[in-house]
Scaffold this motif. Sequence first.
Motif, PDB file in Angstrom:
ATOM      1  N   ILE A 148      27.216  14.416  35.085  1.00 53.07           N
ATOM      2  CA  ILE A 148      28.637  14.069  35.234  1.00 53.07           C
ATOM      3  C   ILE A 148      28.786  12.771  36.012  1.00 53.07           C
ATOM      4  CG2 ILE A 148      30.807  14.768  36.336  1.00 53.07           C
ATOM      5  CD1 ILE A 148      30.082  17.664  35.638  1.00 53.07           C
ATOM      6  N   ALA A 149      27.944  12.574  37.044  1.00 51.42           N
ATOM      7  CA  ALA A 149      28.006  11.337  37.825  1.00 51.42           C
ATOM      8  C   ALA A 149      27.704  10.128  36.950  1.00 51.42           C
ATOM      9  CB  ALA A 149      27.026  11.405  38.997  1.00 51.42           C
ATOM     10  N   LEU A 150      26.673  10.234  36.099  1.00 53.67           N
ATOM     11  CA  LEU A 150      26.343   9.121  35.201  1.00 53.67           C
ATOM     12  C   LEU A 150      27.453   8.910  34.180  1.00 53.67           C
ATOM     13  CD1 LEU A 150      22.554   9.889  34.653  1.00 53.67           C
ATOM     14  CD2 LEU A 150      23.530   7.948  35.901  1.00 53.67           C
ATOM     15  N   TRP A 151      27.962  10.008  33.617  1.00 50.33           N
ATOM     16  CA  TRP A 151      29.068   9.922  32.649  1.00 50.33           C
ATOM     17  C   TRP A 151      30.287   9.245  33.281  1.00 50.33           C
ATOM     18  CZ3 TRP A 151      33.881  12.399  32.921  1.00 50.33           C
ATOM     19  CH2 TRP A 151      34.634  12.439  31.754  1.00 50.33           C
ATOM     20  N   SER A 152      30.619   9.629  34.510  1.00 43.28           N
ATOM     21  CA  SER A 152      31.794   9.089  35.191  1.00 43.28           C
ATOM     22  C   SER A 152      31.577   7.643  35.621  1.00 43.28           C
ATOM     23  CB  SER A 152      32.126   9.952  36.413  1.00 43.28           C
ATOM     24  OG  SER A 152      33.191   9.406  37.146  1.00 43.28           O
ATOM     25  N   VAL A 325      27.491   3.238  43.078  1.00 44.43           N
ATOM     26  CA  VAL A 325      27.953   4.326  43.937  1.00 44.43           C
ATOM     27  C   VAL A 325      27.882   5.688  43.241  1.00 44.43           C
ATOM     28  CG1 VAL A 325      30.018   5.269  45.077  1.00 44.43           C
ATOM     29  CG2 VAL A 325      29.401   2.871  45.395  1.00 44.43           C
ATOM     30  N   ALA A 326      28.066   5.736  41.913  1.00 39.45           N
ATOM     31  CA  ALA A 326      28.153   7.018  41.209  1.00 39.45           C
ATOM     32  C   ALA A 326      26.954   7.936  41.473  1.00 39.45           C
ATOM     33  CB  ALA A 326      28.340   6.785  39.712  1.00 39.45           C
ATOM     34  N   PRO A 327      25.689   7.478  41.377  1.00 47.36           N
ATOM     35  CA  PRO A 327      24.568   8.390  41.670  1.00 47.36           C
ATOM     36  C   PRO A 327      24.574   8.881  43.117  1.00 47.36           C
ATOM     37  CG  PRO A 327      23.809   6.442  40.477  1.00 47.36           C
ATOM     38  CD  PRO A 327      25.218   6.166  40.913  1.00 47.36           C
ATOM     39  N   ARG A 328      24.983   8.025  44.040  1.00 50.54           N
ATOM     40  CA  ARG A 328      25.065   8.431  45.444  1.00 50.54           C
ATOM     41  C   ARG A 328      26.202   9.427  45.651  1.00 50.54           C
ATOM     42  NH1 ARG A 328      22.810   3.923  44.563  1.00 50.54           N
ATOM     43  NH2 ARG A 328      21.161   3.066  45.874  1.00 50.54           N
ATOM     44  N   SER A 329      27.218   9.306  44.832  1.00 54.18           N
ATOM     45  CA  SER A 329      28.313  10.261  44.895  1.00 54.18           C
ATOM     46  C   SER A 329      27.813  11.661  44.549  1.00 54.18           C
ATOM     47  CB  SER A 329      29.427   9.846  43.934  1.00 54.18           C
ATOM     48  OG  SER A 329      30.430  10.829  43.848  1.00 54.18           O
ATOM     49  N   ALA A 330      26.950  11.767  43.532  1.00 51.74           N
ATOM     50  CA  ALA A 330      26.403  13.071  43.151  1.00 51.74           C
ATOM     51  C   ALA A 330      25.616  13.683  44.308  1.00 51.74           C
ATOM     52  CB  ALA A 330      25.505  12.920  41.918  1.00 51.74           C
ATOM     53  N   LYS A 331      24.801  12.868  44.979  1.00 53.87           N
ATOM     54  CA  LYS A 331      24.032  13.377  46.124  1.00 53.87           C
ATOM     55  C   LYS A 331      24.956  13.778  47.268  1.00 53.87           C
ATOM     56  CE  LYS A 331      19.965  10.559  45.035  1.00 53.87           C
ATOM     57  NZ  LYS A 331      19.063   9.466  45.489  1.00 53.87           N
ATOM     58  N   LEU A 332      26.026  13.000  47.466  1.00 51.54           N
ATOM     59  CA  LEU A 332      26.957  13.307  48.550  1.00 51.54           C
ATOM     60  C   LEU A 332      27.705  14.605  48.276  1.00 51.54           C
ATOM     61  CD1 LEU A 332      27.892  12.112  51.238  1.00 51.54           C
ATOM     62  CD2 LEU A 332      29.735  10.933  50.011  1.00 51.54           C
ATOM     63  N   VAL A 333      28.030  14.856  47.002  1.00 52.10           N
ATOM     64  CA  VAL A 333      28.689  16.105  46.638  1.00 52.10           C
ATOM     65  C   VAL A 333      27.788  17.292  46.966  1.00 52.10           C
ATOM     66  CG1 VAL A 333      29.473  17.513  44.697  1.00 52.10           C
ATOM     67  CG2 VAL A 333      30.198  15.141  44.868  1.00 52.10           C
ATOM     68  N   GLU A 334      26.510  17.193  46.610  1.00 46.14           N
ATOM     69  CA  GLU A 334      25.576  18.289  46.888  1.00 46.14           C
ATOM     70  C   GLU A 334      25.383  18.488  48.393  1.00 46.14           C
ATOM     71  OE1 GLU A 334      24.353  20.337  44.732  1.00 46.14           O
ATOM     72  OE2 GLU A 334      25.092  19.331  42.926  1.00 46.14           O
ATOM     73  N   ALA A 335      25.400  17.383  49.157  1.00 47.27           N
ATOM     74  CA  ALA A 335      25.120  17.476  50.597  1.00 47.27           C
ATOM     75  C   ALA A 335      26.351  17.825  51.423  1.00 47.27           C
ATOM     76  CB  ALA A 335      24.525  16.157  51.092  1.00 47.27           C
ATOM     77  N   ARG A 336      27.513  17.215  51.103  1.00 45.50           N
ATOM     78  CA  ARG A 336      28.694  17.367  51.947  1.00 45.50           C
ATOM     79  C   ARG A 336      29.871  18.037  51.255  1.00 45.50           C
ATOM     80  NH1 ARG A 336      28.663  13.894  56.388  1.00 45.50           N
ATOM     81  NH2 ARG A 336      30.450  15.156  57.038  1.00 45.50           N
ATOM     82  N   GLY A 337      29.786  18.242  49.952  1.00 44.75           N
ATOM     83  CA  GLY A 337      30.866  18.901  49.235  1.00 44.75           C
ATOM     84  C   GLY A 337      31.833  17.927  48.577  1.00 44.75           C
ATOM     85  N   GLY A 381      34.017   5.157  42.221  1.00 43.22           N
ATOM     86  CA  GLY A 381      32.639   5.611  42.132  1.00 43.22           C
ATOM     87  C   GLY A 381      32.391   6.856  42.955  1.00 43.22           C
ATOM     88  N   PHE A 382      32.966   6.912  44.154  1.00 44.43           N
ATOM     89  CA  PHE A 382      32.824   8.101  44.995  1.00 44.43           C
ATOM     90  C   PHE A 382      33.654   9.274  44.472  1.00 44.43           C
ATOM     91  CE2 PHE A 382      31.260   5.535  48.749  1.00 44.43           C
ATOM     92  CZ  PHE A 382      30.081   6.254  48.908  1.00 44.43           C
ATOM     93  N   ALA A 383      34.892   9.030  44.104  1.00 43.42           N
ATOM     94  CA  ALA A 383      35.813  10.119  43.798  1.00 43.42           C
ATOM     95  C   ALA A 383      35.664  10.680  42.393  1.00 43.42           C
ATOM     96  CB  ALA A 383      37.255   9.648  43.997  1.00 43.42           C
ATOM     97  N   GLY A 384      35.163   9.888  41.447  1.00 43.31           N
ATOM     98  CA  GLY A 384      35.112  10.337  40.063  1.00 43.31           C
ATOM     99  C   GLY A 384      34.245  11.563  39.846  1.00 43.31           C
ATOM    100  N   THR A 385      33.068  11.593  40.466  1.00 41.02           N
ATOM    101  CA  THR A 385      32.148  12.715  40.261  1.00 41.02           C
ATOM    102  C   THR A 385      32.703  14.039  40.785  1.00 41.02           C
ATOM    103  OG1 THR A 385      30.247  11.230  40.319  1.00 41.02           O
ATOM    104  CG2 THR A 385      29.827  13.571  40.711  1.00 41.02           C
TER     105      THR A 385
END
Length: 546
Positions: A148-152, A325-337, A381-385
């Motif tokens: 989803i992060a890559l798609w977004s 930013v998008a790939p880092r967004s995916a990691k941030l979602v997993e780590a911080r929600g 980039g941060f919010a889309g994922t």
Amino acid sequence: MTDTGAAAGSAASSPAPERAGLVLVALILVAAVANLNLAVANVALPDIGKAFDSSQVTLNLIAVGYSLGLAASVLYLGALGDRYGRKLMLVLGTLLAIPMSLLAAYAWSDEVLFVARVGGGLAAGMAFPTTLALITALWSGPGRTKSIALWSGIGGAIAALGPLLSGVLLQYFWWGSVFLITLPLACVALVLAFYLVPSHVNETTDPVDNFGGVLSVVLVAALILGINFAPVPNEGTLVLGLAAIALASGIAFYLRQRRARNPLYDLAVAGRPTFWVAACAGIIVFGSLMGAMFIGQQFLQNVLGYSTLEAGAAILPGAIFMVLVAPRSAKLVEARGSRFTLLAGYVFCLLGFITMLLLWKEDIAYWKVGLGYAFVGIGVGFAGTPASRSLTGSVPVMRAGMASGTADLQRDLGGAIMQSIFGALLTAGYASAFAAAIVASDKHVSDSVQSELTKSFAGAEAVAEQHPQYAAQITAAAKTSFLQGDQWAYTAGIVAILLGAAMVFFLFPKKDAEEEFLERYHAEDASKRPDAAAEAESGVPQPAAG
């Protein structure tokens, strides 16, 4: 178990499909056709205005026409895909995009161009929602979040690259060439989707709520058209009529969804906080991106005098940062929600609009332009994922079309509403400022000339060419008036972002609560599946219906 059922069962029980990388490329390319078409018109608007002597309202409608067609149809067509085959909708929508692009490129009037844009949006409404629905059905766990992060991220970056590609073409060809950009991409995407994307994965056999689908189309179309016509003089009756249609169809849609045996839009699912807050948050974020591109491209060309190529290239910082930013967004979602990641995105979007409001003036250096786009790119980039991931994680996989349709509405309805609001404020602010400038000039101006001066920047340029002795004063007044209008638009954007951030902060659950919610929703939805009992008894995942 049939071959189709076996494939479905295998796909449903594995974290990723066979040839996952190629399948994801195919889905991203299909989405790219829609993302590019959303953005390519903005750079060409000044040239379109000159070619057809279009009013600012008509230019607004041309810019928003694609989003209008896509946003109005995406829920209904997503449900049809869930029932009759997502791959079928994917292929048909990509195929239909080709003649619609040709019609737009060779349109003989701005009315025909608007119709072609809406038609292209309807084609995208068939293909675009199925891309995220298929990602939801084919991937699970962290793999789904990454996909989803890559798609977004890539989708948003491609949309941001649209103005650059359009600018290059407009340096050498006519305005219609920008609508041909997607033709080779559509052909490649069509072939890849046909041969690589699996068929009939976790689809439903429930009947489609066709009446609810029609109501959803009428609701969105009336709402967007009403916003666009709101600033037009002497169109109060039309605006009130459209508002009444939107209100009536909205009430009817709500009542229908509460009573229908198989609703198009499951209100119980939509009422989950991880769903509706994410949906509203995404509408504001993606709408901010589309609104900034819409106003910004006209500002760069009309006020700063950028060429179409320069204006298209100016948005590159936004595209680059979205991809980074998008790939880092995916990691941030997993780590911080999702909540934390959404708020991080909102902070950067807010910084972008503050930059535009305070720094985007006449004769500014490019770094101020690039800074505004960079902030917005980082924010999206941060919010889309998390916005898309929360939607897909909150619904049963057999209702993936509902989640993907809502995710697409975030982009398309958000883009259409924000562009419409920004366009309406730009139109009203421009007309008000130019009318005041005419009064202050103490010169006699006929009603017909005043109407031409106040209807759009292109109209003022046309008058300046007809009266070269006043060209400098007319152009200066047009730039000043445009700047007043876009200040109104950027202020509205800041207000919307602040409201959205407050909603996420107070109403979206924190990480631990979010995970508990999603686990509970998954258990509830699994218990309602017809094959849940057999699956629990045997311990073997059962094939999905369809």
